[in-house]
Design a protein around this motif. Sequence first.
Motif, PDB file in Angstrom:
ATOM      1  N   PHE A 118      -7.358   5.551   9.690  1.00 34.11           N
ATOM      2  CA  PHE A 118      -7.118   4.315  10.438  1.00 34.11           C
ATOM      3  C   PHE A 118      -8.317   3.372  10.372  1.00 34.11           C
ATOM      4  CE2 PHE A 118      -3.322   6.292  12.008  1.00 34.11           C
ATOM      5  CZ  PHE A 118      -2.464   5.217  12.107  1.00 34.11           C
ATOM      6  N   ASP A 119      -9.529   3.912  10.338  1.00 37.54           N
ATOM      7  CA  ASP A 119     -10.707   3.058  10.151  1.00 37.54           C
ATOM      8  C   ASP A 119     -10.626   2.357   8.800  1.00 37.54           C
ATOM      9  OD1 ASP A 119     -11.739   3.915  12.594  1.00 37.54           O
ATOM     10  OD2 ASP A 119     -12.977   5.481  11.679  1.00 37.54           O
ATOM     11  N   LEU A 147       0.856  -1.187   0.000  1.00 37.08           N
ATOM     12  CA  LEU A 147       0.000   0.000   0.000  1.00 37.08           C
ATOM     13  C   LEU A 147       0.889   1.234   0.000  1.00 37.08           C
ATOM     14  CD1 LEU A 147      -2.829  -0.498   2.678  1.00 37.08           C
ATOM     15  CD2 LEU A 147      -3.134  -0.096   0.247  1.00 37.08           C
ATOM     16  N   ALA A 148       0.377   2.329  -0.556  1.00 30.50           N
ATOM     17  CA  ALA A 148       1.077   3.614  -0.488  1.00 30.50           C
ATOM     18  C   ALA A 148       0.074   4.693  -0.143  1.00 30.50           C
ATOM     19  CB  ALA A 148       1.755   3.942  -1.810  1.00 30.50           C
ATOM     20  N   GLU A 197      -4.055  -9.066   2.294  1.00 33.83           N
ATOM     21  CA  GLU A 197      -2.729  -9.262   2.885  1.00 33.83           C
ATOM     22  C   GLU A 197      -1.794  -8.183   2.349  1.00 33.83           C
ATOM     23  OE1 GLU A 197      -0.988 -13.160   3.240  1.00 33.83           O
ATOM     24  OE2 GLU A 197      -2.914 -14.033   2.636  1.00 33.83           O
ATOM     25  N   VAL A 198      -1.196  -7.431   3.257  1.00 37.14           N
ATOM     26  CA  VAL A 198      -0.293  -6.338   2.906  1.00 37.14           C
ATOM     27  C   VAL A 198       1.014  -6.538   3.657  1.00 37.14           C
ATOM     28  CG1 VAL A 198       0.065  -3.831   3.056  1.00 37.14           C
ATOM     29  CG2 VAL A 198      -2.190  -4.738   2.439  1.00 37.14           C
ATOM     30  N   SER A 199       2.123  -6.496   2.925  1.00 31.62           N
ATOM     31  CA  SER A 199       3.428  -6.690   3.551  1.00 31.62           C
ATOM     32  C   SER A 199       4.099  -5.377   3.929  1.00 31.62           C
ATOM     33  CB  SER A 199       4.354  -7.468   2.611  1.00 31.62           C
ATOM     34  OG  SER A 199       4.552  -6.737   1.403  1.00 31.62           O
ATOM     35  N   ASP A 200       3.832  -4.333   3.129  1.00 30.61           N
ATOM     36  CA  ASP A 200       4.539  -3.064   3.303  1.00 30.61           C
ATOM     37  C   ASP A 200       3.588  -1.890   3.109  1.00 30.61           C
ATOM     38  OD1 ASP A 200       7.767  -3.752   2.881  1.00 30.61           O
ATOM     39  OD2 ASP A 200       6.407  -5.155   1.896  1.00 30.61           O
ATOM     40  N   LEU A 232      -7.091  -3.949   5.784  1.00 31.71           N
ATOM     41  CA  LEU A 232      -6.106  -4.944   6.197  1.00 31.71           C
ATOM     42  C   LEU A 232      -6.749  -6.215   6.758  1.00 31.71           C
ATOM     43  CD1 LEU A 232      -3.458  -2.527   7.708  1.00 31.71           C
ATOM     44  CD2 LEU A 232      -3.334  -3.751   5.525  1.00 31.71           C
ATOM     45  N   GLU A 233      -8.015  -6.146   7.122  1.00 29.98           N
ATOM     46  CA  GLU A 233      -8.729  -7.351   7.544  1.00 29.98           C
ATOM     47  C   GLU A 233      -9.035  -8.263   6.362  1.00 29.98           C
ATOM     48  OE1 GLU A 233     -12.200  -6.111   9.712  1.00 29.98           O
ATOM     49  OE2 GLU A 233     -11.022  -5.586  11.485  1.00 29.98           O
TER      50      GLU A 233
END
Length: 136
Positions: A37-38, A4-5, A48-51, A44-45
């Motif tokens: 953040f919400d 993600l960015a 799948e995010v690594s970075d 993210l639930e």
Amino acid sequence: MRILAIDYGSKKCGIAVTDPLQLIAQGLETVPTHRLFDWLTAYLEKEEVSDLVVGESTQLDGSDNPIQAEIVGFERKFRKQFPGIVLHRQDEIHTSRRARESMLAMGLKKKDRRDKQRVDRIAAALILQDFMDTRR
């Protein structure tokens, strides 16, 4: 896993993401900063995010922009809430200008090029693409 960015802004944030193979960056969404953040928690639930790559906002002379303090606060909170995701910084200088230029090159109408949310998403995609290019 995806990357993600975020093109972080005091009012809204442009968000971009890679495909699962981390080959292509694309603008995803523009989110009000107070809801970031919400949004991240919900995203993210299900993905799948690594970075996470955050645009580093500096002046032309290399000094910090005033928004930099907010970005540092965001990063602290992010690290606490999502410790398994690696956080990176990527220079974001001229990404908004480059986003507008790419919109012009795509042939978008003037009305569409004025859409700040679209500019923010494309700027986030440029930040992400720049990050991916430096890793190759």
